[in-house]
Design a protein around this motif. Structure first.
Motif, PDB file in Angstrom:
ATOM      1  N   ARG A  53       0.822  -1.207   0.000  1.00  0.00           N
ATOM      2  CA  ARG A  53       0.000   0.000   0.000  1.00  0.00           C
ATOM      3  C   ARG A  53       0.856   1.259   0.000  1.00  0.00           C
ATOM      4  O   ARG A  53       1.826   1.363   0.742  1.00  0.00           O
ATOM      5  CB  ARG A  53      -0.900  -0.002   1.243  1.00  0.00           C
ATOM      6  CG  ARG A  53      -1.897   1.146   1.313  1.00  0.00           C
ATOM      7  CD  ARG A  53      -2.698   1.054   2.590  1.00  0.00           C
ATOM      8  NE  ARG A  53      -1.855   1.240   3.758  1.00  0.00           N
ATOM      9  CZ  ARG A  53      -2.105   0.726   4.960  1.00  0.00           C
ATOM     10  NH1 ARG A  53      -3.159  -0.046   5.128  1.00  0.00           N
ATOM     11  NH2 ARG A  53      -1.311   0.961   5.981  1.00  0.00           N
ATOM     12  N   GLY A  54       0.516   2.204  -0.857  1.00  0.00           N
ATOM     13  CA  GLY A  54       1.239   3.462  -0.938  1.00  0.00           C
ATOM     14  C   GLY A  54       2.417   3.457  -1.888  1.00  0.00           C
ATOM     15  O   GLY A  54       2.986   4.515  -2.176  1.00  0.00           O
ATOM     16  N   ALA A  88      -0.531   2.151  -5.045  1.00  0.00           N
ATOM     17  CA  ALA A  88      -1.389   1.056  -4.592  1.00  0.00           C
ATOM     18  C   ALA A  88      -2.248   1.527  -3.426  1.00  0.00           C
ATOM     19  O   ALA A  88      -1.747   2.055  -2.439  1.00  0.00           O
ATOM     20  CB  ALA A  88      -0.540  -0.140  -4.182  1.00  0.00           C
ATOM     21  N   ALA A  89      -3.564   1.337  -3.544  1.00  0.00           N
ATOM     22  CA  ALA A  89      -4.481   1.709  -2.468  1.00  0.00           C
ATOM     23  C   ALA A  89      -4.515   0.644  -1.383  1.00  0.00           C
ATOM     24  O   ALA A  89      -4.985   0.892  -0.275  1.00  0.00           O
ATOM     25  CB  ALA A  89      -5.885   1.926  -3.026  1.00  0.00           C
ATOM     26  N   ARG A  90      -4.020  -0.525  -1.697  1.00  0.00           N
ATOM     27  CA  ARG A  90      -3.904  -1.640  -0.752  1.00  0.00           C
ATOM     28  C   ARG A  90      -2.780  -2.532  -1.234  1.00  0.00           C
ATOM     29  O   ARG A  90      -2.209  -2.301  -2.313  1.00  0.00           O
ATOM     30  CB  ARG A  90      -5.211  -2.437  -0.672  1.00  0.00           C
ATOM     31  CG  ARG A  90      -5.624  -3.064  -2.001  1.00  0.00           C
ATOM     32  CD  ARG A  90      -6.689  -4.110  -1.800  1.00  0.00           C
ATOM     33  NE  ARG A  90      -7.221  -4.663  -3.031  1.00  0.00           N
ATOM     34  CZ  ARG A  90      -6.637  -5.602  -3.764  1.00  0.00           C
ATOM     35  NH1 ARG A  90      -5.441  -6.080  -3.401  1.00  0.00           N
ATOM     36  NH2 ARG A  90      -7.202  -6.068  -4.864  1.00  0.00           N
ATOM     37  N   THR A  91      -2.432  -3.534  -0.438  1.00  0.00           N
ATOM     38  CA  THR A  91      -1.397  -4.463  -0.874  1.00  0.00           C
ATOM     39  C   THR A  91      -1.916  -5.313  -2.033  1.00  0.00           C
ATOM     40  O   THR A  91      -3.012  -5.868  -1.973  1.00  0.00           O
ATOM     41  CB  THR A  91      -0.971  -5.377   0.283  1.00  0.00           C
ATOM     42  OG1 THR A  91      -0.381  -4.571   1.313  1.00  0.00           O
ATOM     43  CG2 THR A  91       0.051  -6.403  -0.183  1.00  0.00           C
ATOM     44  N   ALA A 102      -7.951  -0.991  -6.648  1.00  0.00           N
ATOM     45  CA  ALA A 102      -6.724  -1.198  -5.883  1.00  0.00           C
ATOM     46  C   ALA A 102      -5.685  -0.117  -6.161  1.00  0.00           C
ATOM     47  O   ALA A 102      -4.571  -0.173  -5.639  1.00  0.00           O
ATOM     48  CB  ALA A 102      -6.130  -2.570  -6.197  1.00  0.00           C
ATOM     49  N   THR A 103      -6.026   0.871  -6.992  1.00  0.00           N
ATOM     50  CA  THR A 103      -5.101   1.960  -7.316  1.00  0.00           C
ATOM     51  C   THR A 103      -5.734   3.297  -6.969  1.00  0.00           C
ATOM     52  O   THR A 103      -6.957   3.435  -6.938  1.00  0.00           O
ATOM     53  CB  THR A 103      -4.729   1.950  -8.812  1.00  0.00           C
ATOM     54  OG1 THR A 103      -5.880   2.319  -9.590  1.00  0.00           O
ATOM     55  CG2 THR A 103      -4.253   0.565  -9.241  1.00  0.00           C
ATOM     56  N   THR A 109      -3.313   9.434  -0.897  1.00  0.00           N
ATOM     57  CA  THR A 109      -2.805   8.554   0.147  1.00  0.00           C
ATOM     58  C   THR A 109      -2.088   9.343   1.223  1.00  0.00           C
ATOM     59  O   THR A 109      -1.461  10.372   0.948  1.00  0.00           O
ATOM     60  CB  THR A 109      -1.856   7.485  -0.437  1.00  0.00           C
ATOM     61  OG1 THR A 109      -1.454   6.594   0.601  1.00  0.00           O
ATOM     62  CG2 THR A 109      -0.618   8.114  -1.055  1.00  0.00           C
ATOM     63  N   THR A 111       0.081   7.760   3.472  1.00  0.00           N
ATOM     64  CA  THR A 111       1.044   6.830   4.043  1.00  0.00           C
ATOM     65  C   THR A 111       2.472   7.254   3.731  1.00  0.00           C
ATOM     66  O   THR A 111       2.733   8.009   2.795  1.00  0.00           O
ATOM     67  CB  THR A 111       0.814   5.405   3.511  1.00  0.00           C
ATOM     68  OG1 THR A 111       0.951   5.412   2.085  1.00  0.00           O
ATOM     69  CG2 THR A 111      -0.576   4.906   3.883  1.00  0.00           C
ATOM     70  N   GLU A 131       0.544  -7.850   6.999  1.00  0.00           N
ATOM     71  CA  GLU A 131      -0.054  -6.883   7.908  1.00  0.00           C
ATOM     72  C   GLU A 131       0.382  -7.215   9.331  1.00  0.00           C
ATOM     73  O   GLU A 131       0.225  -8.351   9.781  1.00  0.00           O
ATOM     74  CB  GLU A 131      -1.573  -6.900   7.795  1.00  0.00           C
ATOM     75  CG  GLU A 131      -2.089  -6.474   6.432  1.00  0.00           C
ATOM     76  CD  GLU A 131      -3.607  -6.407   6.389  1.00  0.00           C
ATOM     77  OE1 GLU A 131      -4.232  -6.543   7.454  1.00  0.00           O
ATOM     78  OE2 GLU A 131      -4.139  -6.218   5.290  1.00  0.00           O
ATOM     79  N   ARG A 159       6.887  -3.336   4.082  1.00  0.00           N
ATOM     80  CA  ARG A 159       7.349  -3.097   2.715  1.00  0.00           C
ATOM     81  C   ARG A 159       8.544  -3.977   2.391  1.00  0.00           C
ATOM     82  O   ARG A 159       8.649  -4.512   1.289  1.00  0.00           O
ATOM     83  CB  ARG A 159       7.713  -1.635   2.517  1.00  0.00           C
ATOM     84  CG  ARG A 159       8.194  -1.327   1.104  1.00  0.00           C
ATOM     85  CD  ARG A 159       8.273   0.138   0.824  1.00  0.00           C
ATOM     86  NE  ARG A 159       8.646   0.399  -0.560  1.00  0.00           N
ATOM     87  CZ  ARG A 159       8.703   1.600  -1.097  1.00  0.00           C
ATOM     88  NH1 ARG A 159       8.406   2.671  -0.374  1.00  0.00           N
ATOM     89  NH2 ARG A 159       9.047   1.759  -2.360  1.00  0.00           N
TER      90      ARG A 159
END
Length: 206
Positions: A53-54, A88-91, A102-103, A109, A111, A131, A159
């Motif tokens: 994400r991010g 990425a809005a999520r993994t 998801a984008t 964002t 993050t 997570e 990450r």
């Protein structure tokens, strides 16, 4: 009642025959439609690696695959539809087809990434995209002992896991984590204050 005439019986027989032919043709047409519609594959993007994400999305992170998605094909990104500056809005896991949901744009964002050192070893399932929760045991005023552990920040995504180096690194691990910007101050305060940090996978205690 008088028996039906020969011509009437023949007419009814002809009607049943025609209806039967129509039903057979309709069945054949339905099967043909299902088979042909299933063969209409759409080129969409598939992740070549796990993207957290991010993280900024780049064309080199994806491959193009042809997939029969039917009515939901417009919900996935196709080649050439990845806008510059998207994150990425999520993994997004390796091998996953990329949903538009998801984008997001980078400005949407909140993050960022921070490197933390876990005072204990990491479970095997703490890898890129996992997570986790970050727990802290604050250093007491005596400078030698620690207070009771408590959650420092949840909703954290790994990450990358950084390989420790040297003899002093044994039993510890460093991670680059993705966190909300509002949590950065608390994490840095814990680090500079000498708190013992631990990384716990989400759901590990359930």
């Amino acid at each position: 009642m008088a028996p039906l005439s020969r011509s009437s019986r023949r007419f009814r027989g002809d009607i049943r025959f025609v209806v039967g032919i129509v039903l057979v043709l309709a069945s054949i047409a339905g099967v043909w439609f299902v088979l042909t519609s299933g063969d209409q594959a759409t080129p969409v993007l598939r992740a070549g690696r796990t993207i957290v994400r991010g993280e900024t999305l780049r064309p080199s992170d994806f491959a193009t695959v042809d997939v029969a998605l039917g009515a939901v094909s417009d919900e996935y990104l196709r080649p050439g539809q990845l806008a510059a500056g998207q994150v990425a809005a999520r993994t997004i896991t390796e091998g996953e087809l990329i949903p538009r949901a998801a984008t997001t744009a980078a400005e949407n964002t909140r993050t960022t990434t921070v490197v933390v050192k876990s005072s204990i070893g990491l479970p095997d399932d703490v890898t890129t995209g996992a997570e986790v929760e970050i727990w802290q045991a604050p250093l007491r005023d005596d400078g030698r002992s620690y207070d009771e552990p408590r959650i420092l920040v949840g909703d954290v995504v790994v990450r990358s896991v950084l390989e420790p180096e040297g003899l002093l690194a044994e039993g510890t691990a460093e991670l680059e984590i993705v966190i909300d910007r509002s949590d950065v101050a608390a994490v840095l305060a814990a680090v500079t204050g000498g708190a013992a940090l631990s990384v716990v996978p989400v759901g590990a205690g359930s």
